[in-house]
Design a protein around this motif. Sequence first.
Motif, mmCIF file in Angstrom:
data_model
loop_
_atom_site.group_PDB
_atom_site.id
_atom_site.type_symbol
_atom_site.label_atom_id
_atom_site.label_comp_id
_atom_site.label_asym_id
_atom_site.label_seq_id
_atom_site.Cartn_x
_atom_site.Cartn_y
_atom_site.Cartn_z
ATOM 1 N N TRP A 103 0.838 -1.210 0.000
ATOM 2 C CA TRP A 103 0.000 0.000 0.000
ATOM 3 C C TRP A 103 0.873 1.260 0.000
ATOM 4 O O TRP A 103 0.457 2.311 -0.448
ATOM 5 C CB TRP A 103 -0.920 -0.014 1.228
ATOM 6 C CG TRP A 103 -2.351 -0.359 0.933
ATOM 7 C CD1 TRP A 103 -3.429 0.458 1.140
ATOM 8 C CD2 TRP A 103 -2.890 -1.591 0.392
ATOM 9 N NE1 TRP A 103 -4.592 -0.187 0.758
ATOM 10 C CE2 TRP A 103 -4.302 -1.441 0.303
ATOM 11 C CE3 TRP A 103 -2.342 -2.790 -0.024
ATOM 12 C CZ2 TRP A 103 -5.146 -2.434 -0.175
ATOM 13 C CZ3 TRP A 103 -3.177 -3.793 -0.501
ATOM 14 C CH2 TRP A 103 -4.550 -3.609 -0.573
ATOM 15 N N LYS A 104 2.063 1.121 0.523
ATOM 16 C CA LYS A 104 2.968 2.279 0.626
ATOM 17 C C LYS A 104 3.680 2.584 -0.699
ATOM 18 O O LYS A 104 4.489 3.509 -0.786
ATOM 19 C CB LYS A 104 4.022 1.986 1.702
ATOM 20 C CG LYS A 104 3.962 2.795 3.003
ATOM 21 C CD LYS A 104 3.876 4.243 2.746
ATOM 22 C CE LYS A 104 3.834 5.227 3.866
ATOM 23 N NZ LYS A 104 4.892 5.242 4.799
ATOM 24 N N MET A 105 3.412 1.816 -1.745
ATOM 25 C CA MET A 105 4.102 2.032 -3.023
ATOM 26 C C MET A 105 3.515 3.205 -3.817
ATOM 27 O O MET A 105 4.032 3.575 -4.865
ATOM 28 C CB MET A 105 4.056 0.744 -3.870
ATOM 29 C CG MET A 105 4.932 -0.365 -3.305
ATOM 30 S SD MET A 105 4.585 -1.971 -4.058
ATOM 31 C CE MET A 105 5.127 -1.700 -5.733
ATOM 32 N N GLU A 106 2.441 3.774 -3.275
ATOM 33 C CA GLU A 106 1.727 4.841 -3.997
ATOM 34 C C GLU A 106 2.655 6.001 -4.407
ATOM 35 O O GLU A 106 2.644 6.423 -5.568
ATOM 36 C CB GLU A 106 0.590 5.347 -3.099
ATOM 37 C CG GLU A 106 -0.199 6.472 -3.711
ATOM 38 C CD GLU A 106 -1.235 7.037 -2.730
ATOM 39 O OE1 GLU A 106 -1.753 6.286 -1.866
ATOM 40 O OE2 GLU A 106 -1.509 8.246 -2.825
ATOM 41 N N ALA A 107 3.454 6.481 -3.451
ATOM 42 C CA ALA A 107 4.286 7.665 -3.745
ATOM 43 C C ALA A 107 5.314 7.336 -4.827
ATOM 44 O O ALA A 107 5.534 8.137 -5.749
ATOM 45 C CB ALA A 107 4.985 8.135 -2.469
ATOM 46 N N ALA A 108 5.912 6.136 -4.737
ATOM 47 C CA ALA A 108 6.930 5.765 -5.735
ATOM 48 C C ALA A 108 6.292 5.637 -7.119
ATOM 49 O O ALA A 108 6.889 6.020 -8.134
ATOM 50 C CB ALA A 108 7.603 4.454 -5.331
ATOM 51 N N LEU A 109 5.065 5.129 -7.158
ATOM 52 C CA LEU A 109 4.385 5.011 -8.452
ATOM 53 C C LEU A 109 4.126 6.402 -9.025
ATOM 54 O O LEU A 109 4.373 6.670 -10.202
ATOM 55 C CB LEU A 109 3.063 4.238 -8.307
ATOM 56 C CG LEU A 109 2.262 4.144 -9.600
ATOM 57 C CD1 LEU A 109 2.950 3.230 -10.613
ATOM 58 C CD2 LEU A 109 0.840 3.632 -9.337
ATOM 59 N N GLU A 110 3.653 7.291 -8.162
ATOM 60 C CA GLU A 110 3.341 8.648 -8.648
ATOM 61 C C GLU A 110 4.612 9.347 -9.142
ATOM 62 O O GLU A 110 4.607 9.995 -10.197
ATOM 63 C CB GLU A 110 2.662 9.467 -7.549
ATOM 64 C CG GLU A 110 2.181 10.810 -8.055
ATOM 65 C CD GLU A 110 1.069 11.408 -7.213
ATOM 66 O OE1 GLU A 110 0.651 10.779 -6.217
ATOM 67 O OE2 GLU A 110 0.614 12.506 -7.558
ATOM 68 N N ASP A 111 5.706 9.183 -8.399
ATOM 69 C CA ASP A 111 6.982 9.786 -8.838
ATOM 70 C C ASP A 111 7.361 9.243 -10.210
ATOM 71 O O ASP A 111 7.783 9.983 -11.092
ATOM 72 C CB ASP A 111 8.119 9.431 -7.862
ATOM 73 C CG ASP A 111 8.011 10.226 -6.572
ATOM 74 O OD1 ASP A 111 7.198 11.168 -6.527
ATOM 75 O OD2 ASP A 111 8.724 9.879 -5.609
ATOM 76 N N TYR A 112 7.194 7.937 -10.362
ATOM 77 C CA TYR A 112 7.557 7.330 -11.646
ATOM 78 C C TYR A 112 6.687 7.898 -12.773
ATOM 79 O O TYR A 112 7.197 8.315 -13.814
ATOM 80 C CB TYR A 112 7.424 5.798 -11.570
ATOM 81 C CG TYR A 112 7.514 5.167 -12.927
ATOM 82 C CD1 TYR A 112 8.722 5.114 -13.618
ATOM 83 C CD2 TYR A 112 6.360 4.679 -13.564
ATOM 84 C CE1 TYR A 112 8.786 4.588 -14.897
ATOM 85 C CE2 TYR A 112 6.428 4.146 -14.838
ATOM 86 C CZ TYR A 112 7.644 4.111 -15.501
ATOM 87 O OH TYR A 112 7.710 3.598 -16.767
ATOM 88 N N VAL A 113 5.380 7.935 -12.537
ATOM 89 C CA VAL A 113 4.475 8.389 -13.614
ATOM 90 C C VAL A 113 4.758 9.847 -13.970
ATOM 91 O O VAL A 113 4.801 10.208 -15.152
ATOM 92 C CB VAL A 113 2.993 8.186 -13.215
ATOM 93 C CG1 VAL A 113 2.082 8.712 -14.312
ATOM 94 C CG2 VAL A 113 2.693 6.713 -12.963
ATOM 95 N N THR A 114 4.974 10.674 -12.954
ATOM 96 C CA THR A 114 5.194 12.096 -13.264
ATOM 97 C C THR A 114 6.560 12.320 -13.927
ATOM 98 O O THR A 114 6.777 13.334 -14.567
ATOM 99 C CB THR A 114 5.051 12.986 -12.008
ATOM 100 O OG1 THR A 114 5.846 12.418 -10.966
ATOM 101 C CG2 THR A 114 3.620 13.082 -11.548
ATOM 102 N N SER A 115 7.454 11.358 -13.791
ATOM 103 C CA SER A 115 8.771 11.512 -14.439
ATOM 104 C C SER A 115 8.710 11.170 -15.935
ATOM 105 O O SER A 115 9.651 11.432 -16.672
ATOM 106 C CB SER A 115 9.804 10.604 -13.765
ATOM 107 O OG SER A 115 9.594 9.253 -14.180
ATOM 108 N N LEU A 116 7.597 10.584 -16.371
ATOM 109 C CA LEU A 116 7.513 10.170 -17.778
ATOM 110 C C LEU A 116 7.283 11.397 -18.666
ATOM 111 O O LEU A 116 6.593 12.337 -18.256
ATOM 112 C CB LEU A 116 6.345 9.183 -17.971
ATOM 113 C CG LEU A 116 6.500 7.834 -17.263
ATOM 114 C CD1 LEU A 116 5.214 7.019 -17.375
ATOM 115 C CD2 LEU A 116 7.680 7.058 -17.840
ATOM 116 N N PRO A 117 7.823 11.373 -19.885
ATOM 117 C CA PRO A 117 7.637 12.544 -20.767
ATOM 118 C C PRO A 117 6.169 12.775 -21.129
ATOM 119 O O PRO A 117 5.759 13.892 -21.409
ATOM 120 C CB PRO A 117 8.458 12.204 -22.008
ATOM 121 C CG PRO A 117 8.878 10.784 -21.862
ATOM 122 C CD PRO A 117 8.698 10.359 -20.448
#
Length: 526
Positions: A103-117
């Motif tokens: 459940w705590k993976m949310e922030a890492a997922l969001e960081d990843y998605v926002t890093s995409l072009p």
Amino acid sequence: MAAVTTAELHFLLVPLLAQGHIIPMVDLARLLATRGARVTVVTTPVNAARNSAVVDAARREGLTIELAEIPFPGPEFGLPEGAENMDQMTDLTMYLGFFKAVWKMEAALEDYVTSLPRRPDCLVADACNPWTRPVCDRLGIVRLVLHCPSTYFLLGVHQLTKHGVYDRVAGDLEPFDVPDFPVPAVANKATFRGFFQWRGVEQEARDVDDAEATADGLILNTFRDVEGAFVDAYAAALGRRTFAVGPTCAPRLHNADATAGRGNRADVDAGRIVSWLDSRPPASVLYVSFGSIAHLRDKQAIELAVGLEKSGQPFIWAIKEAKPGTAVGDWLAGEGYEERVGDRGLLIRGWAPQVTILAHPSTGGFLTHCGWNATLEAIAHGVPALTWPNFSDQFSSERLLVDVLGVGVRSGVTVPSSFLPPEAEGVQVTSAGVVRAVAELMDEGEEGMARRLRAKELAAKAMVAVEEGGSSHADLTDMIGYVSCRRKSAARGDAGAVARTDSPETIGDISGDKREADATRLSVQS
Ligand code: UDP
């Protein structure tokens, strides 16, 4: 409006960190990429490493699939470094820590998605990954939910909850009928409960329900010839657009050379297994596996070993319980079991190339724990099942295989072993019971041959379902069309296109989207 081609679409797939969930998600990635979409499977480093061989093989075929890694915060929740898959959890405390970390993976997922072009067009989340929902809501990404169990199970749990049956029955073993169900089904709480029904994950259970109820659509790994009535009833009950795209394991969809590494590198040389199978008569071998999580208690594993030996049937057993230094491992060594069985039986101590084994014409029976993937793999390869469920949705798959489809024989297990009295020591099927059940399954008399025929017919139907013109192929086309519509709506700035699905008018919205999706389908590559 300009046509949207599948090649313009980018799907992010976020599986639960468990073999029975990652494997069908990677299959789905393959399916989408085969239609021309770009697909990224987001997972943790250990799980990415396990699946890289299959993904690399797909890339060599020209499919645009990538693996992206995000960290797993397991150590924050007391898990050892590198413990990132459900099959590495050994007790309840670890399971609790595991889900809290997931459940705590949310922030890492969001960081990843926002890093995409560019924002992905759709995120497909495992139903057990509801923590992806806020990320999609914040970033305006279409969210589909992939269910990994059977629709028989999903619908059953839904009806039992809706009709208050779970609240009404007194104990875990009290029998009840499943109300408003397409087939007669008698069960009890021990064998028909939803996921996340244990103490400590109450919030997680609510999150799972809410994320499903607000999803833009549901993806089911099944096909109409086995579960059409269940799919229709579930879609109506949930009021969601529903796409039955399976079985994602259908041999037609895969490169046979790459399947030996499905889910993980096999702990045995697949070529050696195939040569051994080549030397056996057609449909003579029993394959035995309890999936990635279930473990037999020691005494039960030994009863099974004795039964397999006495059955006289050639067998391959993917045995997790016999690692060196374990009670079962010591028993096998002390007995000289493998020497006694000789060339008639092969033990695989670890990860087996399951689909390679099931696809071989010498394999004639599958003693299975009835995980939904194993069940679909048996169906898709036309192999009759000897059903030995352990827990969770596995009892539902057994009912479907035996009572509904007529392609299974029961081993005699009736409850998860945790419901047995301590003196049973986990034994539900004695060695004599194993001999009887194996003989019934592998029987070449009238009944056995009729069962084999039904299994082959189902496999042929599975093949047709995923081919052009088949129901699952059409549902996948609809799903891609639906995503491209929603993505276009979102691109127009119609924020409600993504967020509105939790309103009571959903079904109206859905049919509007369906019309647009149907029109778009014409411009989607297939
Ligand atoms: N599997 C495999 N080798 C093994 C054990 C399992 O390839 O030794 C695969 C199996 O083919 C299936 C998945 O792992 O695709 C397990 O999923 P399933 O739903 O059958 O059971 P679970 O492990 O989730 O209980």
